[in-house]
Design a protein around this motif. Structure first.
Motif, short mmCIF file in Angstrom:
data_model
loop_
_atom_site.label_atom_id
_atom_site.label_comp_id
_atom_site.label_asym_id
_atom_site.label_seq_id
_atom_site.Cartn_x
_atom_site.Cartn_y
_atom_site.Cartn_z
N GLU A 160 41.39 28.49 26.04
CA GLU A 160 41.53 29.72 26.81
C GLU A 160 41.29 30.95 25.94
O GLU A 160 41.86 31.07 24.86
CB GLU A 160 42.93 29.77 27.41
CG GLU A 160 43.10 30.84 28.47
CD GLU A 160 44.41 30.66 29.21
OE1 GLU A 160 44.65 31.43 30.14
OE2 GLU A 160 45.19 29.77 28.84
N PRO A 161 40.42 31.87 26.37
CA PRO A 161 40.17 33.07 25.57
C PRO A 161 41.40 33.96 25.51
O PRO A 161 42.20 34.01 26.46
CB PRO A 161 39.03 33.76 26.34
CG PRO A 161 39.19 33.30 27.74
CD PRO A 161 39.68 31.88 27.63
N GLU A 162 41.54 34.68 24.42
CA GLU A 162 42.73 35.50 24.21
C GLU A 162 42.92 36.54 25.29
O GLU A 162 44.03 36.83 25.72
CB GLU A 162 42.63 36.17 22.84
CG GLU A 162 43.87 36.97 22.46
CD GLU A 162 43.75 37.56 21.07
OE1 GLU A 162 44.60 38.38 20.71
OE2 GLU A 162 42.81 37.18 20.35
N TRP A 163 41.80 37.09 25.78
CA TRP A 163 41.93 38.16 26.77
C TRP A 163 42.46 37.68 28.12
O TRP A 163 42.85 38.48 28.96
CB TRP A 163 40.61 38.90 26.98
CG TRP A 163 39.40 38.05 27.22
CD1 TRP A 163 38.42 37.75 26.33
CD2 TRP A 163 39.02 37.39 28.45
NE1 TRP A 163 37.46 36.94 26.90
CE2 TRP A 163 37.80 36.72 28.20
CE3 TRP A 163 39.60 37.31 29.70
CZ2 TRP A 163 37.15 35.97 29.17
CZ3 TRP A 163 38.95 36.55 30.67
CH2 TRP A 163 37.74 35.90 30.40
N GLN A 164 42.46 36.36 28.33
CA GLN A 164 42.91 35.86 29.63
C GLN A 164 44.37 36.24 29.90
O GLN A 164 44.78 36.41 31.04
CB GLN A 164 42.78 34.33 29.67
CG GLN A 164 43.06 33.72 31.03
CD GLN A 164 41.97 34.04 32.04
OE1 GLN A 164 40.80 34.08 31.71
NE2 GLN A 164 42.37 34.28 33.28
N TYR A 231 39.42 35.21 39.12
CA TYR A 231 39.39 36.60 39.60
C TYR A 231 39.03 37.53 38.44
O TYR A 231 39.65 38.58 38.26
CB TYR A 231 40.75 36.98 40.18
CG TYR A 231 41.13 36.21 41.43
CD1 TYR A 231 40.54 36.50 42.66
CD2 TYR A 231 42.08 35.21 41.39
CE1 TYR A 231 40.88 35.81 43.80
CE2 TYR A 231 42.44 34.50 42.54
CZ TYR A 231 41.84 34.80 43.74
OH TYR A 231 42.19 34.12 44.88
N SER A 232 38.05 37.16 37.65
CA SER A 232 37.65 37.98 36.50
C SER A 232 37.27 39.38 36.94
O SER A 232 36.64 39.58 37.99
CB SER A 232 36.47 37.33 35.78
OG SER A 232 36.83 36.09 35.23
N ASP A 233 37.63 40.37 36.09
CA ASP A 233 37.43 41.77 36.49
C ASP A 233 36.19 42.42 35.92
O ASP A 233 35.95 43.62 36.15
CB ASP A 233 38.67 42.60 36.13
CG ASP A 233 39.05 42.48 34.67
OD1 ASP A 233 38.30 41.84 33.89
OD2 ASP A 233 40.10 43.01 34.29
N LEU A 238 33.54 37.03 33.77
CA LEU A 238 33.21 36.03 34.78
C LEU A 238 32.15 35.06 34.25
O LEU A 238 32.24 33.85 34.47
CB LEU A 238 32.72 36.72 36.05
CG LEU A 238 32.30 35.82 37.22
CD1 LEU A 238 33.41 34.84 37.58
CD2 LEU A 238 31.93 36.66 38.44
N ARG A 239 31.19 35.57 33.52
CA ARG A 239 30.15 34.71 32.95
C ARG A 239 30.74 33.76 31.91
O ARG A 239 30.32 32.62 31.78
CB ARG A 239 29.03 35.56 32.36
CG ARG A 239 27.77 34.78 32.02
CD ARG A 239 26.62 35.70 31.65
NE ARG A 239 26.19 36.51 32.78
CZ ARG A 239 25.41 36.09 33.76
NH1 ARG A 239 24.99 34.83 33.77
NH2 ARG A 239 25.04 36.90 34.73
N TYR A 240 31.71 34.25 31.14
CA TYR A 240 32.38 33.41 30.15
C TYR A 240 33.03 32.22 30.83
O TYR A 240 32.93 31.07 30.38
CB TYR A 240 33.43 34.25 29.41
CG TYR A 240 34.05 33.59 28.21
CD1 TYR A 240 33.64 33.90 26.91
CD2 TYR A 240 35.07 32.66 28.35
CE1 TYR A 240 34.21 33.29 25.81
CE2 TYR A 240 35.66 32.04 27.25
CZ TYR A 240 35.22 32.37 25.98
OH TYR A 240 35.79 31.76 24.89
N ARG A 266 42.08 43.17 41.82
CA ARG A 266 41.91 42.63 40.48
C ARG A 266 40.55 42.98 39.88
O ARG A 266 40.17 42.45 38.85
CB ARG A 266 42.10 41.10 40.51
CG ARG A 266 43.47 40.68 41.00
CD ARG A 266 43.64 39.18 41.00
NE ARG A 266 44.92 38.79 41.62
CZ ARG A 266 45.31 37.53 41.79
NH1 ARG A 266 44.54 36.55 41.37
NH2 ARG A 266 46.47 37.27 42.36
N GLY A 267 39.82 43.86 40.53
CA GLY A 267 38.51 44.25 40.03
C GLY A 267 37.46 43.17 40.21
O GLY A 267 36.36 43.25 39.69
N ASN A 268 37.79 42.13 40.99
CA ASN A 268 36.88 41.02 41.20
C ASN A 268 36.16 41.22 42.53
O ASN A 268 36.50 40.64 43.55
CB ASN A 268 37.67 39.70 41.19
CG ASN A 268 36.80 38.47 41.26
OD1 ASN A 268 36.90 37.67 42.18
ND2 ASN A 268 35.95 38.29 40.27
#
Length: 432
Positions: A160-164, A231-233, A238-240, A266-268
């Motif tokens: 999981e990426p840190e920014w998640q 729900y990537s913002d 989202l591509r990641y 959520r900006g999605n």
């Protein structure tokens, strides 16, 4: 339906009956006519699959009625060319203590710590399978909705990426948290295998909260479809996520579905998520179809019960047309033929004619002058809305329509509104 190699054709939606408050109430207050209407909207939008939350509590309350309602939904949707993706174990709560009113949702469900009650969960699926397992409208079983525990930050994994979880704090006791989480996965793995044993024909998937939970859950070998929510913002994030999902798909030779995506708070954006899913060839389920009484109605949904929409760009995206956001964009000039100038002059005239209550004498019929004010408002509002020069969360024409429905609208209030609209169009068109 037998497992497929490719689910990119799925253009689905999460569904809660538009006349109920939450998905928990849907099966207790099931209304065939409402479902018939809502599925008609979905058909017109060229959507082809519905994801619905089944509730064990409704099954316990009235087994026969619940199963009858679920079957009616699957058949009604299929009549409109819409398959169904039912979530079987929503909440993982079928121990009697977990169903009591006033239960503490923060505590570990007894369902997870007392496997003796799992037989009740198995009987529940047996009945579901008998009711709809042979229905042509059944696309695949979703074992559970987001079973992973959400500690102030959720489940952290090496992948999981840190920014998640950049807004969340890690659990104070990570070891205890992992142990609690493993109780969930142990239960989930049991029911993945039980469902496959009971129904070896229809495909199954697991609605993970994040794609990063796919491997830690230990279910990759037990499911036919890799399912995740996102729900990537931003497009980069989202591509990641999509790249990681694609890697898993290729490594384990299993198709991918994102069965929860698109959320305004959520900006999605819908028109960001939809084209990305199509680019990667992932089937998707928007969250959700209806803007009704549901608790999420302010941030989700495409269609109101009356068939109108909140944001036409969502509908446009479903038909493959997206807002231009790169070079070559041509801004709108609604004053090219001086109609903005005319609209402002008209507003100034009617405001001047009604100044200090003129033409609104006590006891008189003010309807003609009020309508004249509203006509001037509408003229400017149409220019602003047509040129995308004003916020559309509450369109100016909405306020005008509400004034027209009032028996005795406040003329001074309308005049202030007209003056605001005139100032707005002058600023947008550089009028002095």
């Amino acid at each position: 339906m037998m497992p497929l190699e490719d689910y990119s054709f799925v253009r689905g939606f999460n569904y809660t009956q538009s006349n109920v408050w939450t998905d928990v109430n849907m099966w207790d207050e099931y209304d065939h006519d409402v479902v018939e209407r809502d599925m008609g909207y979905a058909e017109r939008l060229r959507l082809n699959s519905a994801r619905v939350f089944l509730t064990y509590s409704s099954y316990v309350k009235n087994r026969e009625q619940f199963l009858s309602n679920v079957k009616d939904f699957v058949r009604t949707a299929w009549k409109h060319g819409i398959s169904t993706n039912p979530i079987v174990y929503h909440g993982l709560r079928f121990h009697p203590d977990d169903l009591k009113p006033g239960r503490d949702w923060s505590k570990t469900p007894k369902t997870l710590t007392d496997p003796s009650c799992w037989a009740d969960g198995e009987k529940y699926f047996d009945d579901l399978c008998e009711a709809i397992g042979n229905e042509p409208g059944l696309l695949f079983w979703d074992v559970s909705n987001e079973p992973g525990f959400r500690n102030p930050g959720g489940t952290w994994t090496e992948d999981e990426p840190e920014w998640q979880h950049e807004f969340d704090a890690p659990p104070e006791d990570m070891e205890a948290f992992r142990e609690r989480q493993e109780l969930v996965w142990n239960c989930i793995r049991h029911f993945c295998r039980y469902m496959k044993q009971k129904d070896p024909v229809n495909a199954i998937g697991l609605g993970n909260t994040f794609i990063w939970e796919t491997l830690p859950s230990g279910t990759i070998d037990d499911v036919d479809i890799i399912v995740f929510h996102d729900y990537s913002d931003t497009e980069k994030r989202l591509r990641y996520v999509c790249d990681y999902a694609k890697m898993l798909s290729e490594k384990y030779n299993k198709p991918v579905i994102n069965n929860e995506t698109a959320c305004l708070c959520r900006g999605n954006r819908y028109d960001m998520a939809i084209p990305m899913m199509e680019e990667y060839g992932f089937g998707f389920y928007l969250f959700e179809l209806m803007i009704g009484k549901d608790v999420w109605n302010r941030v989700h949904g495409i269609v109101y019960p009356d068939g109108t929409v909140r944001d036409p760009s969502i509908v446009s995206a479903l038909f493959g047309f997206y807002r231009k956001r790169d070079e070559g964009l041509i801004p709108t000039d609604v004053d090219q033929e001086n109609y903005a100038v005319r609209a402002v002059k008209r507003a100034e005239r009617v405001l001047r004619d009604t100044k200090n209550g003129r033409s609104f004498a006590p006891g008189g019929d003010h309807s003609c002058r009020t309508e004249e004010l509203l006509e001037a408002c509408e003229c400017i509002a149409n220019l602003l809305e047509g040129g995308q020069l004003c916020p559309m969360d509450v369109p100016p024409t909405y306020r005008i329509a509400m004034y027209r429905k009032q028996e005795n609208p406040d003329a001074d209030e309308i005049k202030r509104f007209l003056a605001e609209l005139a100032a707005e169009i002058k600023k947008a068109c550089y009028l002095v």
